[in-house]
Design a protein around this motif. Sequence first.
Motif, PDB file in Angstrom:
ATOM      1  N   HIS A 104      -0.170   3.520 -10.716  1.00 39.17           N
ATOM      2  CA  HIS A 104       0.211   2.289 -10.024  1.00 39.17           C
ATOM      3  C   HIS A 104       0.238   1.117 -10.989  1.00 39.17           C
ATOM      4  O   HIS A 104      -0.559   1.045 -11.910  1.00 39.17           O
ATOM      5  CB  HIS A 104      -0.746   1.999  -8.873  1.00 39.17           C
ATOM      6  CG  HIS A 104      -0.691   3.021  -7.795  1.00 39.17           C
ATOM      7  ND1 HIS A 104      -1.734   3.271  -6.950  1.00 39.17           N
ATOM      8  CD2 HIS A 104       0.296   3.876  -7.421  1.00 39.17           C
ATOM      9  CE1 HIS A 104      -1.403   4.221  -6.110  1.00 39.17           C
ATOM     10  NE2 HIS A 104      -0.172   4.616  -6.375  1.00 39.17           N
ATOM     11  N   GLY A 105       1.158   0.218 -10.754  1.00 37.08           N
ATOM     12  CA  GLY A 105       1.311  -0.970 -11.589  1.00 37.08           C
ATOM     13  C   GLY A 105       2.782  -1.312 -11.716  1.00 37.08           C
ATOM     14  O   GLY A 105       3.619  -0.877 -10.920  1.00 37.08           O
ATOM     15  N   VAL A 106       3.118  -2.098 -12.737  1.00 35.18           N
ATOM     16  CA  VAL A 106       4.494  -2.546 -12.939  1.00 35.18           C
ATOM     17  C   VAL A 106       5.355  -1.367 -13.396  1.00 35.18           C
ATOM     18  O   VAL A 106       5.016  -0.674 -14.356  1.00 35.18           O
ATOM     19  CB  VAL A 106       4.545  -3.686 -13.985  1.00 35.18           C
ATOM     20  CG1 VAL A 106       5.983  -4.102 -14.249  1.00 35.18           C
ATOM     21  CG2 VAL A 106       3.730  -4.881 -13.511  1.00 35.18           C
ATOM     22  N   VAL A 143       6.497  -3.386  -8.633  1.00 33.51           N
ATOM     23  CA  VAL A 143       5.248  -2.646  -8.812  1.00 33.51           C
ATOM     24  C   VAL A 143       5.164  -1.474  -7.841  1.00 33.51           C
ATOM     25  O   VAL A 143       5.712  -1.527  -6.739  1.00 33.51           O
ATOM     26  CB  VAL A 143       3.999  -3.541  -8.633  1.00 33.51           C
ATOM     27  CG1 VAL A 143       3.971  -4.637  -9.669  1.00 33.51           C
ATOM     28  CG2 VAL A 143       3.920  -4.126  -7.247  1.00 33.51           C
ATOM     29  N   ARG A 144       4.484  -0.424  -8.289  1.00 28.35           N
ATOM     30  CA  ARG A 144       4.128   0.692  -7.421  1.00 28.35           C
ATOM     31  C   ARG A 144       2.665   0.472  -7.056  1.00 28.35           C
ATOM     32  O   ARG A 144       1.835   0.230  -7.935  1.00 28.35           O
ATOM     33  CB  ARG A 144       4.301   2.027  -8.142  1.00 28.35           C
ATOM     34  CG  ARG A 144       4.014   3.218  -7.241  1.00 28.35           C
ATOM     35  CD  ARG A 144       4.135   4.560  -7.949  1.00 28.35           C
ATOM     36  NE  ARG A 144       5.449   4.737  -8.546  1.00 28.35           N
ATOM     37  CZ  ARG A 144       5.651   5.022  -9.827  1.00 28.35           C
ATOM     38  NH1 ARG A 144       4.640   5.146 -10.671  1.00 28.35           N
ATOM     39  NH2 ARG A 144       6.864   5.174 -10.300  1.00 28.35           N
ATOM     40  N   ALA A 145       2.352   0.517  -5.769  1.00 31.47           N
ATOM     41  CA  ALA A 145       0.984   0.252  -5.312  1.00 31.47           C
ATOM     42  C   ALA A 145       0.666   1.136  -4.111  1.00 31.47           C
ATOM     43  O   ALA A 145       1.540   1.808  -3.567  1.00 31.47           O
ATOM     44  CB  ALA A 145       0.833  -1.222  -4.946  1.00 31.47           C
ATOM     45  N   LEU A 201       6.737   0.539  -3.056  1.00 31.17           N
ATOM     46  CA  LEU A 201       7.338  -0.241  -4.135  1.00 31.17           C
ATOM     47  C   LEU A 201       7.509  -1.649  -3.604  1.00 31.17           C
ATOM     48  O   LEU A 201       8.013  -1.847  -2.495  1.00 31.17           O
ATOM     49  CB  LEU A 201       8.704   0.311  -4.539  1.00 31.17           C
ATOM     50  CG  LEU A 201       8.738   1.452  -5.519  1.00 31.17           C
ATOM     51  CD1 LEU A 201      10.175   1.861  -5.807  1.00 31.17           C
ATOM     52  CD2 LEU A 201       8.036   1.113  -6.811  1.00 31.17           C
ATOM     53  N   ALA A 202       7.064  -2.619  -4.403  1.00 39.58           N
ATOM     54  CA  ALA A 202       7.105  -4.005  -3.952  1.00 39.58           C
ATOM     55  C   ALA A 202       7.531  -4.914  -5.094  1.00 39.58           C
ATOM     56  O   ALA A 202       7.340  -4.598  -6.267  1.00 39.58           O
ATOM     57  CB  ALA A 202       5.730  -4.415  -3.436  1.00 39.58           C
ATOM     58  N   ARG A 203       8.116  -6.050  -4.723  1.00 40.44           N
ATOM     59  CA  ARG A 203       8.526  -7.065  -5.690  1.00 40.44           C
ATOM     60  C   ARG A 203       7.524  -8.209  -5.645  1.00 40.44           C
ATOM     61  O   ARG A 203       7.165  -8.690  -4.582  1.00 40.44           O
ATOM     62  CB  ARG A 203       9.924  -7.585  -5.344  1.00 40.44           C
ATOM     63  CG  ARG A 203      10.461  -8.634  -6.283  1.00 40.44           C
ATOM     64  CD  ARG A 203      11.891  -9.077  -5.927  1.00 40.44           C
ATOM     65  NE  ARG A 203      12.259  -8.939  -4.533  1.00 40.44           N
ATOM     66  CZ  ARG A 203      11.997  -9.852  -3.580  1.00 40.44           C
ATOM     67  NH1 ARG A 203      11.348 -10.938  -3.860  1.00 40.44           N
ATOM     68  NH2 ARG A 203      12.386  -9.645  -2.339  1.00 40.44           N
ATOM     69  N   ILE A 204       7.051  -8.640  -6.816  1.00 42.66           N
ATOM     70  CA  ILE A 204       6.123  -9.773  -6.890  1.00 42.66           C
ATOM     71  C   ILE A 204       6.908 -11.038  -6.560  1.00 42.66           C
ATOM     72  O   ILE A 204       7.926 -11.334  -7.192  1.00 42.66           O
ATOM     73  CB  ILE A 204       5.483  -9.900  -8.294  1.00 42.66           C
ATOM     74  CG1 ILE A 204       4.763  -8.609  -8.690  1.00 42.66           C
ATOM     75  CG2 ILE A 204       4.564 -11.108  -8.357  1.00 42.66           C
ATOM     76  CD1 ILE A 204       3.520  -8.294  -7.910  1.00 42.66           C
ATOM     77  N   VAL A 205       6.438 -11.764  -5.560  1.00 39.99           N
ATOM     78  CA  VAL A 205       7.115 -12.987  -5.130  1.00 39.99           C
ATOM     79  C   VAL A 205       6.505 -14.202  -5.804  1.00 39.99           C
ATOM     80  O   VAL A 205       7.201 -15.051  -6.342  1.00 39.99           O
ATOM     81  CB  VAL A 205       7.057 -13.127  -3.593  1.00 39.99           C
ATOM     82  CG1 VAL A 205       7.700 -14.418  -3.146  1.00 39.99           C
ATOM     83  CG2 VAL A 205       7.703 -11.930  -2.925  1.00 39.99           C
ATOM     84  N   ARG A 206       5.173 -14.293  -5.779  1.00 39.36           N
ATOM     85  CA  ARG A 206       4.473 -15.404  -6.434  1.00 39.36           C
ATOM     86  C   ARG A 206       3.058 -14.960  -6.768  1.00 39.36           C
ATOM     87  O   ARG A 206       2.538 -14.023  -6.162  1.00 39.36           O
ATOM     88  CB  ARG A 206       4.486 -16.663  -5.584  1.00 39.36           C
ATOM     89  CG  ARG A 206       3.748 -16.568  -4.286  1.00 39.36           C
ATOM     90  CD  ARG A 206       3.908 -17.846  -3.428  1.00 39.36           C
ATOM     91  NE  ARG A 206       3.502 -17.568  -2.071  1.00 39.36           N
ATOM     92  CZ  ARG A 206       4.269 -17.056  -1.131  1.00 39.36           C
ATOM     93  NH1 ARG A 206       5.510 -16.763  -1.391  1.00 39.36           N
ATOM     94  NH2 ARG A 206       3.812 -16.829   0.072  1.00 39.36           N
ATOM     95  N   ALA A 230       6.670  -8.573  -1.720  1.00 44.85           N
ATOM     96  CA  ALA A 230       7.559  -8.147  -0.645  1.00 44.85           C
ATOM     97  C   ALA A 230       7.694  -6.636  -0.769  1.00 44.85           C
ATOM     98  O   ALA A 230       8.232  -6.141  -1.763  1.00 44.85           O
ATOM     99  CB  ALA A 230       8.914  -8.830  -0.766  1.00 44.85           C
ATOM    100  N   ILE A 231       7.188  -5.896   0.216  1.00 41.81           N
ATOM    101  CA  ILE A 231       7.241  -4.432   0.194  1.00 41.81           C
ATOM    102  C   ILE A 231       8.660  -3.999   0.561  1.00 41.81           C
ATOM    103  O   ILE A 231       9.153  -4.326   1.642  1.00 41.81           O
ATOM    104  CB  ILE A 231       6.208  -3.827   1.163  1.00 41.81           C
ATOM    105  CG1 ILE A 231       4.790  -4.256   0.750  1.00 41.81           C
ATOM    106  CG2 ILE A 231       6.341  -2.304   1.210  1.00 41.81           C
ATOM    107  CD1 ILE A 231       3.724  -3.912   1.768  1.00 41.81           C
ATOM    108  N   MET A 232       9.295  -3.252  -0.357  1.00 45.91           N
ATOM    109  CA  MET A 232      10.691  -2.857  -0.165  1.00 45.91           C
ATOM    110  C   MET A 232      10.856  -1.402   0.235  1.00 45.91           C
ATOM    111  O   MET A 232      11.813  -1.056   0.912  1.00 45.91           O
ATOM    112  CB  MET A 232      11.478  -3.113  -1.452  1.00 45.91           C
ATOM    113  CG  MET A 232      11.416  -4.548  -1.923  1.00 45.91           C
ATOM    114  SD  MET A 232      12.282  -4.835  -3.473  1.00 45.91           S
ATOM    115  CE  MET A 232      11.475  -3.681  -4.563  1.00 45.91           C
ATOM    116  N   MET A 233       9.941  -0.536  -0.216  1.00 46.34           N
ATOM    117  CA  MET A 233      10.036   0.893   0.076  1.00 46.34           C
ATOM    118  C   MET A 233       8.661   1.460   0.370  1.00 46.34           C
ATOM    119  O   MET A 233       7.680   1.047  -0.238  1.00 46.34           O
ATOM    120  CB  MET A 233      10.627   1.668  -1.109  1.00 46.34           C
ATOM    121  CG  MET A 233      12.066   1.364  -1.385  1.00 46.34           C
ATOM    122  SD  MET A 233      12.728   2.392  -2.709  1.00 46.34           S
ATOM    123  CE  MET A 233      12.887   3.963  -1.892  1.00 46.34           C
TER     124      MET A 233
END
Length: 190
Positions: free
Chosen positions: A152-154, A130-132, A74-79, A88-91
Motif C-alpha cells: 500500500h502507498g503511492v 494511492v493503494r490503501a 485506489l484513491a486520489r489525494i485531494v489535499r 477521493a476513493i475511485m475504485m
Amino acid sequence: MSSDTAVITPGRRLGIAQEYEAGPGTYVRNGTIFSSILGTKRISSKSEDTEKPVISVEKSDSKFAIPVIGSEVLARIVRINPRAASVAIMMVGSTPCQEDFQGIIRAQDIRATEKDLVQMINSFHPGDIVRAEVISLGDQRSYYLATTRNEHGVVFAQSADGNAMVPVSWEEMQDPKTGAIEKRKCAKTF
C-alpha cells in the motif's frame, strides 16, 4: 410520472419529511428522509392517498462498488494537512465506483512502524494515486484508510515538472527525465 437522479448510496440525505412522503428504500430520522439501500432515487407525483410526493430508492441491477472494512481501494489525494490526507476513493478492488467516496488517511495510519516520525508532506502530495485498505467506515463524511502494509502507498505520482515518476525505494520516487527525487510512501509493486 417519476423523476430520475444519480445513483444513491445508503445513508444519503434525500429530502425532508415536511415536503415528501418516505417510500420504499428509505427511512426517516429527525424529520429527514435518508436512503436505506443502494439504487436510484425516484420521486412520484402526488396520488389520492398522499398529500405530498413520495420519495423512494429503487434497487439497480448494475454492479456498484462500495468500500467496506478490509477492502483494498485506489484513491486520489485531494489535499493534505500535517495530520491527515483527504482522498477521493475511485475504485474498490478492480471495480470502479459510480461516484467518488471521500476518505481520510491519518498520519498514524501511513506506516506500521515509527508512526511518530511520519510527515505527511514526505508521504503524499495532492494528485497522487494511492493503494490503501479501508480500516473503518469512519464518520458520516469519510472512510478511514491505511497504507501500513508494504503493498500500500503511492502507485502513481507526477513530479513538480509534470512527469510520471518511478519508485526508487520505499520512500522515494524519481522523475526519470530530470533525475529529481521526491519523498513519497511508495507501494511495493509485484
